[in-house]
Design an enzyme around this catalytic site. Structure first.
Site, PDB file in Angstrom:
ATOM      1  N   GLY A  96       0.825  -1.148   0.006  1.00 62.59           N
ATOM      2  CA  GLY A  96      -0.068  -0.033   0.015  1.00 62.59           C
ATOM      3  C   GLY A  96       0.664   1.322   0.093  1.00 62.59           C
ATOM      4  O   GLY A  96       1.996   1.305  -0.206  1.00 62.59           O
ATOM      5  N   ALA A  97       0.377   2.431   0.414  1.00 58.22           N
ATOM      6  CA  ALA A  97       0.971   3.529   0.314  1.00 58.22           C
ATOM      7  C   ALA A  97       2.186   3.835   1.395  1.00 58.22           C
ATOM      8  O   ALA A  97       3.187   4.248   0.973  1.00 58.22           O
ATOM      9  CB  ALA A  97      -0.124   4.752   0.645  1.00 58.22           C
ATOM     10  N   PHE A  98       2.138   3.190   2.469  1.00 64.25           N
ATOM     11  CA  PHE A  98       3.291   2.998   3.307  1.00 64.25           C
ATOM     12  C   PHE A  98       3.275   1.701   4.052  1.00 64.25           C
ATOM     13  O   PHE A  98       3.611   1.554   5.320  1.00 64.25           O
ATOM     14  CB  PHE A  98       3.095   4.188   4.191  1.00 64.25           C
ATOM     15  CG  PHE A  98       1.820   4.662   4.974  1.00 64.25           C
ATOM     16  CD1 PHE A  98       1.489   3.964   6.266  1.00 64.25           C
ATOM     17  CD2 PHE A  98       0.992   5.272   4.566  1.00 64.25           C
ATOM     18  CE1 PHE A  98       0.460   4.594   6.673  1.00 64.25           C
ATOM     19  CE2 PHE A  98      -0.294   5.643   5.049  1.00 64.25           C
ATOM     20  CZ  PHE A  98      -0.324   5.070   6.219  1.00 64.25           C
ATOM     21  N   SER A  99       2.897   0.528   3.655  1.00 64.39           N
ATOM     22  CA  SER A  99       3.059  -0.566   4.248  1.00 64.39           C
ATOM     23  C   SER A  99       3.138  -1.735   3.172  1.00 64.39           C
ATOM     24  O   SER A  99       2.639  -1.422   2.006  1.00 64.39           O
ATOM     25  CB  SER A  99       1.653  -0.821   4.995  1.00 64.39           C
ATOM     26  OG  SER A  99       0.492  -0.971   4.180  1.00 64.39           O
ATOM     27  N   LYS A 109       0.031  -7.027   8.149  1.00 67.08           N
ATOM     28  CA  LYS A 109       0.385  -5.762   7.322  1.00 67.08           C
ATOM     29  C   LYS A 109       1.429  -5.122   8.271  1.00 67.08           C
ATOM     30  O   LYS A 109       1.587  -4.624   9.329  1.00 67.08           O
ATOM     31  CB  LYS A 109      -0.975  -4.643   7.488  1.00 67.08           C
ATOM     32  CG  LYS A 109      -0.786  -3.288   7.094  1.00 67.08           C
ATOM     33  CD  LYS A 109      -2.370  -2.695   6.851  1.00 67.08           C
ATOM     34  CE  LYS A 109      -2.254  -1.541   6.000  1.00 67.08           C
ATOM     35  NZ  LYS A 109      -3.541  -0.673   6.167  1.00 67.08           N
ATOM     36  N   ASP A 162     -14.197   4.852   1.739  1.00 67.53           N
ATOM     37  CA  ASP A 162     -13.624   4.458   0.639  1.00 67.53           C
ATOM     38  C   ASP A 162     -14.218   3.080  -0.032  1.00 67.53           C
ATOM     39  O   ASP A 162     -13.135   2.307  -0.269  1.00 67.53           O
ATOM     40  CB  ASP A 162     -11.997   4.430   0.795  1.00 67.53           C
ATOM     41  CG  ASP A 162     -11.230   4.533  -0.269  1.00 67.53           C
ATOM     42  OD1 ASP A 162     -11.508   5.272  -1.356  1.00 67.53           O
ATOM     43  OD2 ASP A 162     -10.126   3.887  -0.365  1.00 67.53           O
TER      44      ASP A 162
END
Length: 343
Positions: free
Chosen positions: A24-27, A44, A136
């Site tokens: 993901g964006a930061f994981s 995660k 979302d």
């Protein structure tokens, strides 16, 4: 369910890391097996250095997930913290993503779509009963629990969810093609934004393309703000009037008049026998393949135009940064890869 952060020097002492499932964006999300058992989780892994300035997003996700226990929502099983990382052990779902499964089916009908939407509505209704707004909802966040044909659908990705302590929320969040008019107008908003997103998803499930799209960002936003969409021929010719009525109530411009999840669950297209049993796999799968090819609908995008729109409405810098972290973009239906989609 209270999940405290369990301290560990090395996560490999708790889990055997098998393989990478995604990022993901930061994981990163890894397939992991609990030491001393056969239990598998989706782990995660979030580097703390990537969290600087974003700690609130992750803490919010944990706070939301700690409150949730529903058969159609991916569960948070454990939380671990090492000197360098934060680890969220999530329930492992193995059935794949919504569009992939539709493409693999031998047949697909309105009744199948109704059953899918009903499951998601039940999960979102549960969230709303807890005062939680997902913010979302989109097909990529709907996963099948198992590879089996009778698998249930699961709602995932609560990174942008918010516990609604008061009546309304304020930060612009979501994915442009699924975002509600009131959010684009930067008005205070609430649970109705999830219902709008479910309207967009329901529309796509019945024809294979989204209700709002344009190469021009201003025109895309204008379509959403006006709730301007069509049930185009020939794609909607074999779809029931009940399905169209259901979608109209979810894609209602005025959030006060828009169905709640409970009202949507009571609509005959969900609760009765109004959904047609005619096979629509051919046309739907063709449109999904054209409009949501993996290389397109997985692609992150530069949210400049959305943020420019928000800036015009006077959103604060803090809200704008939150919006920037929220945005994900996908491809315009029916366009080739050389064109620049705006939905």
């Amino acid at each position: 369910m209270l999940l405290l952060k369990k301290q560990t020097e090395d996560i490999s002492s708790v889990y055997e890391i098998r393989e990478k499932l995604g990022s993901g964006a930061f994981s990163e999300v890894m397939l992991a097996q609990e030491r001393g058992s056969a239990h598998l989780v989706a782990l995660k892994c979030i580097p703390k250095k990537a969290l600087r300035g974003k700690e609130a997003l992750v803490e919010n996700e944990i706070a939301v997930l700690r409150r949730i226990s529903h058969p159609n929502i991916v569960a948070l099983e454990d939380v671990h913290e090492s000197p360098s990382h934060l680890y969220l052990a999530m329930e492992l779902v193995t059935g794949g993503e919504l569009f992939d499964r539709i493409m693999e089916r031998g047949s697909y009908t309105e009744k199948d779509a109704s059953h899918l939407v009903g499951q998601v509505l039940g999960a979102v209704s549960y969230l709303h009963s807890l005062g939680i707004v997902h913010r979302d909802l989109k097909p990529e966040n709907l996963l099948y629990a198992t590879p089996f044909e009778d698998s249930k659908i699961m709602v995932s990705d609560f990174g942008l969810s918010k516990i609604q302590a008061g009546n309304m929320l304020g930060t612009a969040c979501g994915t442009p093609g699924y975002v509600a008019p009131e959010l684009l107008e930067q008005k205070p908003y609430g649970k109705a934004v999830d219902v709008w997103a479910l309207g967009v998803i329901s529309y796509i499930l019945l024809c294979g393309y989204p209700p709002f799209y344009d190469e021009s960002d201003p025109e895309l936003f204008s379509q959403i703000l006006r709730a301007s969409y069509e049930f185009d021929s020939p794609f909607w010719d074999d779809i029931s009037e009940s399905a169209k009525d259901f979608i109209r109530h979810l894609l209602e411009r005025d959030p006060q008049k828009r169905f709640t999840c409970q009202q949507a669950l009571q609509h005959l297209w969900i609760s009765g026998d109004a959904a047609f049993d005619r096979d629509i796999l051919g046309s739907v799968s063709e449109q999904i393949q054209k409009n949501f090819a993996r290389t397109h609908w997985k692609r992150a995008f530069n949210a400049t135009s959305f943020l420019r729109h928000i800036r015009k409405l006077g959103q604060s810098p803090e809200g704008e940064e939150a919006s920037r972290q929220c945005m994900t973009r996908h491809s315009h239906p029916g366009l080739g890869t050389s064109q620049s989609p705006k939905w």
